[in-house]
Design an enzyme around this catalytic site. Structure first.
Site, mmCIF file in Angstrom:
data_model
loop_
_atom_site.group_PDB
_atom_site.id
_atom_site.type_symbol
_atom_site.label_atom_id
_atom_site.label_comp_id
_atom_site.label_asym_id
_atom_site.label_seq_id
_atom_site.Cartn_x
_atom_site.Cartn_y
_atom_site.Cartn_z
ATOM 1 N N SER A 1 0.833 -1.196 0.000
ATOM 2 C CA SER A 1 0.000 0.000 0.000
ATOM 3 C C SER A 1 0.862 1.237 0.000
ATOM 4 C CB SER A 1 -0.882 0.001 1.242
ATOM 5 O OG SER A 1 -0.046 0.085 2.386
ATOM 6 N N LYS A 2 0.325 2.264 -0.617
ATOM 7 C CA LYS A 2 1.020 3.549 -0.735
ATOM 8 C C LYS A 2 1.475 4.067 0.616
ATOM 9 C CE LYS A 2 -1.875 5.666 -3.885
ATOM 10 N NZ LYS A 2 -2.618 6.712 -4.474
#
Ligand code: GLU
Length: 480
Positions: free
Chosen positions: A245-246
């Site tokens: 995830s970012k």
């Protein structure tokens, strides 16, 4: 036997994702290995979220990584007439039905299902509409969608190349919308129609699509088509094993490019996540993205892909990037820096640039590390007295060390190189009665502005005698 044909089918709804490159690499290797082809399909059926900027960035990023597709890319938004024809076909055969339910009704239904702890699924109300009722509503212009008819009993069983037998009970599979009220197809319909139209033999994609497979297989069955082989790759993970995830790891390929990762390093890293056989011996053996893809293709086999979530470990990528930087000749390295946008300060003469690059090359992990590392050649950073509070050497000893260095470097017979400077400074340290290791920190600081930098003697050679003595004196002044 039909030739293998694979594809990568990104949706252009954001920055190009490293996961897309990972999936593309597997598909490319699979196609190349079997002498087949690999196509790129832009799945831009989501009119709200798709953008042309995102599409361009995806194309550019894949090309940067050497993940070249065959022929022109396909764009689903240009193929809507094909999907319309296919929806009509399904409506006629009974594989799909029109649904006029309002958003409010669907929401009420979902709330009730949640309360009853039932899986969310369209309840099939519109399945019982008569031809007349349907025509009546259509004539009145009531907005509607087209849904997939899903059996309510039994189950869907299929074989995944990596995972073996997978079973889903039909009652857990939603009656998927195939065509939205705006006349655009959803992913599911367009994806199946295109995979068939394009002759895709192997659908290799991320694990998040497994639960869509029953819907797709049903569509193949309704159309009377052979389904391709399905292969769901494990998702990339953060080091804590959560889905990449970012928030925890940058996921945009653009980020890695801007941060000074080399295309071959990122590509190689993704290759390692696919198969550990793509180890660091490839750094020397396969230079550049094309050679890497060739080498990775040669050892490629779908069965080698391990299902244990591949961890996107930035520390490892940084290390590998450093390895790829070091594998370059100085000349290549200078070119890479230039292409990356690095420009030498005017004050650094041409004659010293290669030397600076050579001493910095082993000390950086990313191209962005270069400029700050070598900035001191151009300009001595500001230091204050407290910077010289160093371990294992007292303030008076610091001053002694600087003075000793100055004295020993002033008289030279014209030679000024790293070896000469090294000898002199070591002698100076001996004079002060300290270990060279401890004194070296003082010199590093006085000359480069930092307690660790490129090799000290090289730095001094490059700076030259006048500038070196100036910096030593400057340090002594600061300590006054
Ligand atoms: N458009 C889908 C995506 O963005 C493609 C999934 C598939 O490969 O079927 O991942």
């Amino acid at each position: 036997m039909t030739a293998v044909k694979t594809r990568v089918a990104p949706s252009p709804t954001g920055d190009p994702h490293v996961g897309t490159a990972y999936v593309a690499l597997v598909n490319l290797c699979l196609a190349k290995k079997s002498g087949g082809s690999f196509v790129l399909r832009i799945e831009d059926t989501d009119r709200v979220r798709s953008t042309i900027e995102s599409e361009r960035a995806i194309l550019k990023s894949l090309q940067w990584l050497g993940l070249q597709w065959d022929g022109d890319p396909f764009r689903q938004s240009e193929r809507t007439h094909i999907y319309e024809t296919h929806v009509d076909q399904l409506l006629k055969s009974g594989g799909a039905f029109r649904c006029f339910c309002s958003a409010e009704r669907l929401e009420e239904m979902r709330v009730a299902q949640r309360a009853a702890k039932m899986p969310p699924r369209y309840d099939g109300l519109c399945l019982s509409l008569t031809e007349d009722e349907i025509r009546h509503r259509m004539d009145a212009g009531v907005a509607h969608v087209v849904r997939l008819r899903v059996p309510s009993e039994g189950s869907c069983v299929f074989d995944d190349v990596l995972r073996g037998r997978i079973e889903f009970e039909w009652k857990t599979v939603d009656m998927q919308v195939l065509m939205k009220s705006d006349g655009f197809p959803t992913y599911h319909l367009a994806n199946v129609v295109d995979d068939h139209a394009m002759g895709i033999t192997h659908v290799v994609r991320g694990e998040e699509w497994i639960s869509s497979a029953p819907k797709h297989l049903l569509l193949y069955q309704y159309f009377g088509w052979d389904a391709p082989q399905l292969c769901h790759l494990p998702l990339l993970r953060n080091p804590d094993k959560s889905k990449l995830s970012k928030r925890k790891n940058p996921t945009s390929i653009l980020y890695y490019r801007e941060q000074g990762y080399l295309a071959e390093a990122l590509l190689h890293f993704l290759g390692m996540l696919i198969d550990t056989r793509n180890d660091d011996t490839l750094v020397e053996k396969a230079r550049g993205t094309d050679a890497l893809i060739e080498a990775m293709t040669a050892r490629f086999a779908l069965e080698h892909i391990s299902l244990g979530g591949p961890v996107f470990d930035l520390a490892k990528l940084n290390w590998l990037n450093g390895q790829h930087i070091r594998a370059k000749s100085v000349d290549e390295f200078l070119h890479v820096l230039h292409d990356f946008g690095y420009r030498w300060p005017e004050s650094v003469p041409q004659s010293r640039r290669e030397h600076i690059a050579r001493v910095a090359q082993p000390r950086i992990e990313k191209l962005t590390d270069f400029a700050p590392l070598v900035a001191f050649f151009d300009e001595m950073p500001d230091l204050s007295k407290s910077d010289f509070d160093l371990p294992k050497i007292s303030p008076p000893e610091v001053r002694d060390a600087l003075q000793a260095a100055e004295e020993t470097l002033v008289p030279t017979d014209g030679t000024w190189d790293a070896a000469f400077v090294g000898e002199r400074l070591k002698a100076a340290a001996t004079q002060t009665g300290k270990k060279f290791k401890d004194v070296a920190r003082v010199y590093y600081l006085a000359i480069t502005g930092s307690p660790a930098s490129v090799p000290l003697f090289d730095a001094i050679e490059i700076l030259g005698k006048t500038e070196t003595l100036r910096r030593l004196r400057l340090a002594l002044e600061i300590l006054q």
